[in-house]
Scaffold this active site. Structure first.
Site, PDB file in Angstrom:
ATOM      1  N   HIS A 198      98.595  42.204  55.171  1.00  0.00           N
ATOM      2  CA  HIS A 198      96.872  42.151  55.148  1.00  0.00           C
ATOM      3  C   HIS A 198      96.046  40.701  54.061  1.00  0.00           C
ATOM      4  O   HIS A 198      96.342  40.017  54.754  1.00  0.00           O
ATOM      5  CB  HIS A 198      96.535  43.182  54.766  1.00  0.00           C
ATOM      6  N   GLU A 199      96.820  40.865  53.531  1.00  0.00           N
ATOM      7  CA  GLU A 199      95.928  39.621  51.909  1.00  0.00           C
ATOM      8  C   GLU A 199      97.224  38.363  52.563  1.00  0.00           C
ATOM      9  O   GLU A 199      96.333  37.162  52.019  1.00  0.00           O
ATOM     10  CB  GLU A 199      96.646  39.676  50.391  1.00  0.00           C
ATOM     11  N   HIS A 202      94.780  36.775  55.093  1.00  0.00           N
ATOM     12  CA  HIS A 202      93.984  35.581  55.056  1.00  0.00           C
ATOM     13  C   HIS A 202      94.197  34.583  54.218  1.00  0.00           C
ATOM     14  O   HIS A 202      94.215  33.612  54.506  1.00  0.00           O
ATOM     15  CB  HIS A 202      93.075  36.837  53.293  1.00  0.00           C
ATOM     16  N   HIS A 208      88.415  39.917  58.627  1.00  0.00           N
ATOM     17  CA  HIS A 208      88.098  40.494  58.883  1.00  0.00           C
ATOM     18  C   HIS A 208      88.406  41.187  59.980  1.00  0.00           C
ATOM     19  O   HIS A 208      86.912  40.172  60.503  1.00  0.00           O
ATOM     20  CB  HIS A 208      87.180  41.531  57.971  1.00  0.00           C
ATOM     21  N   TYR A 255      89.430  46.665  58.446  1.00  0.00           N
ATOM     22  CA  TYR A 255      89.242  47.372  57.853  1.00  0.00           C
ATOM     23  C   TYR A 255      89.874  49.251  58.026  1.00  0.00           C
ATOM     24  O   TYR A 255      89.338  49.502  59.145  1.00  0.00           O
ATOM     25  CB  TYR A 255      88.086  47.784  57.488  1.00  0.00           C
TER      26      TYR A 255
END
Length: 350
Positions: A198-199, A202, A208, A255
């Site tokens: 997930h990071e 980014h 998101h 999320y």
């Protein structure tokens, strides 16, 4: 009258019953807590007493907190922004600048930039062997399914520093996109591939998934269950570049149902009120196709040289156009490629 032996047996049974009840209560509390904070949600615990400032990100009003390292966190979340990625007014953001404005006069001076040559250059500092193992799993997940590549830094000027945050948790924070030598991913001492993948998203420039403008057609946001200072995490962006062709409830950038919950109840459900499946240590099919449209395969050995640099057949830029990352246009005799928030000069057309 009960004998001494019978009294002792009764006392022992009462003690066992009390202990059993206590163990059950502790297990129940632990399970409830685990439901609300497992994996992807441990990074989403914010300081309710923090001071937030109103800024604009991609033309949308958001609340941000200035962190000790000079970056800004969106409502205290895992996404970190630099000052030049924010503005004081919505009018400072031009969604479709012409290529010349994109180079010299874009409101978001630094904007959000993708990695050149589809290659993330990185350096590692202070990670334990276990977290480094999870990091490699995360690299492998992205490289085995997309065109993105990872290269350990030698002397490159654009790179991301991957280090330990020191937090004893399965958590992470990351800056958005390529940021010269300032970009970072910081991981908790128990970080797993679920969080790290997930990071990395980014770092590739992705916000998101629940911030998409079309999200209400696919999910329900339960504002009554969201931490008071985290409401801003569920804003909708009409100008953000969409990585996937449609809303992706399985995206690594999505999320979990209990992220930012203030009462143990879900903050996000599907349209039928069901909680979402827990995020897995993988990228989804739409993550893959979207990433490959933004980060194309690179021919040859030099990641800084685009695979195709011909002006032939490329249309001229139009103020009425709606351009995706990776689109190319000609403008004033030059060839440009669309980045997240600006145009990148490729070459002068012959």
């Amino acid at each position: 009258m009960k004998t001494k032996s019978e009294k002792m047996k009764q006392t022992k049974r009462m003690y066992q019953a009390v202990m059993a009840s206590l163990v059950f209560a502790l297990c129940l509390t632990s399970c409830q807590k685990e439901t609300a904070t497992t994996g992807e949600d441990q990074e989403a615990v914010i300081n309710q007493e923090a001071d937030f400032t109103t800024k604009y990100f991609l033309g949308t009003e958001v609340k941000v907190r200035l962190e000790d390292d000079g970056t800004y966190s969106l409502a205290g979340s895992d996404l970190r922004l630099f000052e030049n990625q924010l503005s004081d007014s919505s009018t400072d953001f031009n969604e479709n600048p012409n290529p010349e404005e994109g180079l010299t006069n874009l409101g978001l001076a630094g904007g959000v930039r993708k990695w050149t040559g589809s290659t993330v250059v990185y350096t590692i500092q202070g990670l334990s062997a276990s977290v480094q193992s999870e990091l490699q799993k995360s690299f492998d997940e992205w490289t085995s399914k997309t065109n993105v590549r990872f290269k350990q830094r030698t002397n490159e000027s654009n790179y991301v520093t991957i280090s330990s945050s020191g937090s004893n948790s399965n958590s992470g924070v990351a800056t958005l996109g390529m940021n010269g030598s300032n970009g970072f991913i910081r991981l908790g001492t128990r970080a797993t591939a679920v969080v790290i993948i997930h990071e990395i998203g980014h770092t590739l420039g992705y916000i998101h998934e629940q911030n998409r403008s079309d999200r209400d057609n696919y999910i329900i946001i339960n504002e009554q269950n969201i931490q008071n200072d985290a409401i801003d995490q569920f804003y909708k962006s009409n100008s953000a570049t969409l990585v996937t062709s449609q809303f992706d409830i399985n995206s690594t950038m999505m999320y979990g149902s209990y992220t930012f919950s203030k009462n143990g109840q879900p903050t996000i459900t599907d349209l039928n009120g069901n909680v979402l499946s827990q995020r897995q240590a993988k990228v989804s099919d739409l993550d893959i196709s979207g990433t490959n449209s933004i980060y194309p395969a690179v021919d040859g050995g030099d990641p800084d040289v685009p695979a195709v640099d011909s002006c032939d057949g490329v249309s001229a830029w139009s103020s009425a156009g709606r351009y995706a990352v990776g689109d190319r246009v000609t403008y004033a005799g030059d060839l440009y490629e669309r980045d997240f928030t600006r145009w990148t000069f490729i070459k002068t057309c012959n």
